[in-house]
Motif scaffolding. Structure first.
Motif, mmCIF file in Angstrom:
data_model
loop_
_atom_site.group_PDB
_atom_site.id
_atom_site.type_symbol
_atom_site.label_atom_id
_atom_site.label_comp_id
_atom_site.label_asym_id
_atom_site.label_seq_id
_atom_site.Cartn_x
_atom_site.Cartn_y
_atom_site.Cartn_z
ATOM 1 N N ASP A 2 -4.988 -4.421 -1.658
ATOM 2 C CA ASP A 2 -4.366 -3.409 -0.798
ATOM 3 C C ASP A 2 -4.964 -3.358 0.608
ATOM 4 O OD1 ASP A 2 -6.798 -2.224 -1.346
ATOM 5 O OD2 ASP A 2 -5.959 -0.400 -2.221
ATOM 6 N N ARG A 3 -5.705 -4.408 0.980
ATOM 7 C CA ARG A 3 -6.209 -4.556 2.354
ATOM 8 C C ARG A 3 -6.505 -6.028 2.596
ATOM 9 N NH1 ARG A 3 -11.046 -2.803 -0.373
ATOM 10 N NH2 ARG A 3 -10.362 -0.689 -0.591
ATOM 11 N N TRP A 4 -6.717 -6.385 3.858
ATOM 12 C CA TRP A 4 -6.984 -7.788 4.191
ATOM 13 C C TRP A 4 -8.367 -7.956 4.793
ATOM 14 C CZ3 TRP A 4 -7.927 -8.435 9.348
ATOM 15 C CH2 TRP A 4 -7.369 -7.514 10.225
ATOM 16 N N LYS A 5 -8.853 -9.199 4.740
ATOM 17 C CA LYS A 5 -10.136 -9.585 5.350
ATOM 18 C C LYS A 5 -9.911 -10.879 6.120
ATOM 19 C CE LYS A 5 -13.563 -7.722 2.177
ATOM 20 N NZ LYS A 5 -14.696 -8.059 1.314
ATOM 21 N N GLU A 14 -12.793 -9.529 12.525
ATOM 22 C CA GLU A 14 -11.718 -8.550 12.706
ATOM 23 C C GLU A 14 -11.730 -8.026 14.133
ATOM 24 O OE1 GLU A 14 -10.316 -4.312 10.808
ATOM 25 O OE2 GLU A 14 -11.404 -5.720 9.509
ATOM 26 N N ARG A 37 0.856 -1.194 0.000
ATOM 27 C CA ARG A 37 0.000 0.000 0.000
ATOM 28 C C ARG A 37 0.884 1.233 0.000
ATOM 29 N NH1 ARG A 37 -2.301 -0.893 5.537
ATOM 30 N NH2 ARG A 37 -3.916 -1.963 4.409
ATOM 31 N N ASP A 75 -5.898 -5.386 14.759
ATOM 32 C CA ASP A 75 -5.020 -5.794 13.659
ATOM 33 C C ASP A 75 -4.931 -7.301 13.525
ATOM 34 O OD1 ASP A 75 -4.465 -3.182 13.002
ATOM 35 O OD2 ASP A 75 -2.689 -3.059 14.278
ATOM 36 N N VAL A 94 -0.514 -9.101 6.737
ATOM 37 C CA VAL A 94 -1.740 -9.903 6.750
ATOM 38 C C VAL A 94 -1.673 -10.815 7.973
ATOM 39 C CG1 VAL A 94 -3.144 -11.571 5.488
ATOM 40 C CG2 VAL A 94 -1.870 -9.817 4.233
ATOM 41 N N LEU A 146 -5.526 -11.413 1.625
ATOM 42 C CA LEU A 146 -5.649 -10.156 0.886
ATOM 43 C C LEU A 146 -6.973 -10.179 0.145
ATOM 44 C CD1 LEU A 146 -2.155 -9.532 -0.731
ATOM 45 C CD2 LEU A 146 -3.293 -8.127 0.985
ATOM 46 N N ASP A 147 -7.726 -9.077 0.188
ATOM 47 C CA ASP A 147 -8.986 -9.051 -0.549
ATOM 48 C C ASP A 147 -8.708 -8.838 -2.038
ATOM 49 O OD1 ASP A 147 -8.519 -6.342 -0.964
ATOM 50 O OD2 ASP A 147 -10.331 -5.667 0.064
ATOM 51 N N SER A 177 -8.906 -6.355 -3.988
ATOM 52 C CA SER A 177 -8.190 -5.135 -4.377
ATOM 53 C C SER A 177 -6.689 -5.309 -4.195
ATOM 54 C CB SER A 177 -8.668 -3.943 -3.539
ATOM 55 O OG SER A 177 -8.225 -4.075 -2.204
ATOM 56 N N ILE A 221 1.803 -4.986 3.179
ATOM 57 C CA ILE A 221 0.642 -5.084 4.053
ATOM 58 C C ILE A 221 0.844 -6.289 4.962
ATOM 59 C CG2 ILE A 221 -1.842 -5.523 4.119
ATOM 60 C CD1 ILE A 221 -1.941 -4.158 1.336
#
Length: 174
Positions: free
Chosen positions: A61-64, A71, A39, A74, A50, A56-57, A59, A48
């Motif tokens: 550039d973020r995680w799920k 969640e 990112r 972090d 994770v 990683l989702d 995109s 990122i």
């Protein structure tokens, strides 16, 4: 005039675009984009982090959190599913089995009274035809003379040629 791909206009000339490590030239060729799993932070691309039980989702550039985890800051905490419950569609929440409903952090049985049945959701109840829903029971009601049970089964309507007057149907003389 315009600059070639990988260059941008700066002070009336074309200056090379600096692409940081873990980045690539974007589709327009006028900016650097971070690789998947990185990112943008200021002028660099940072990996990122994770957490365990995450991914990683789409995109990149973020995680799920994975299914069955929620969640929590972090990290991803295991979902605590009560007895008579299951992991819901979202994967990060739980639902109750049919015939049970959520009450705080548990699933409690739906108490169906006599002359009642579970509704289509399975989390509440309705009354059979000829009964009306009370607070905790199904109450029978009388259909007066010259009336019929309505489509829903829990109201009555006067027959043609009659009109409602209180709890009876009287001949309409208009």
């Amino acid at each position: 005039w315009e600059c070639n791909r990988g260059y941008r206009i700066a002070n009336g000339a074309c200056a090379k675009i600096e692409v940081p490590p873990h980045a690539f030239l974007g589709s327009r060729g006028s900016e650097g984009k971070c690789d998947r799993g990185y990112r943008r932070v200021d002028r660099s691309c940072v990996a990122i982090a994770v957490p365990e039980n995450a991914y990683l989702d789409s995109s990149g550039d973020r995680w799920k959190c994975e299914r069955g985890f929620r969640e929590s800051g972090d990290s991803c905490a295991p979902l605590e599913v009560p007895q008579e419950g299951f992991v819901g569609r979202s994967g990060s929440d739980w639902e109750c089995n049919r015939g049970y409903r959520k009450l705080e952090e548990s699933c409690v049985a739906v108490e169906v009274p006599s002359n009642g049945y579970l509704d289509s959701s399975g989390r509440d109840w309705d009354c059979e035809r000829g009964f009306r829903k009370g607070s905790r029971s199904c109450l029978a009601f009388r259909v007066p003379m010259n009336a019929h049970l309505g489509y829903s089964g829990n109201v009555w309507t006067c027959d043609p040629g009659y009109r409602q007057q209180g709890e009876t149907c009287t001949e309409d003389r208009r």
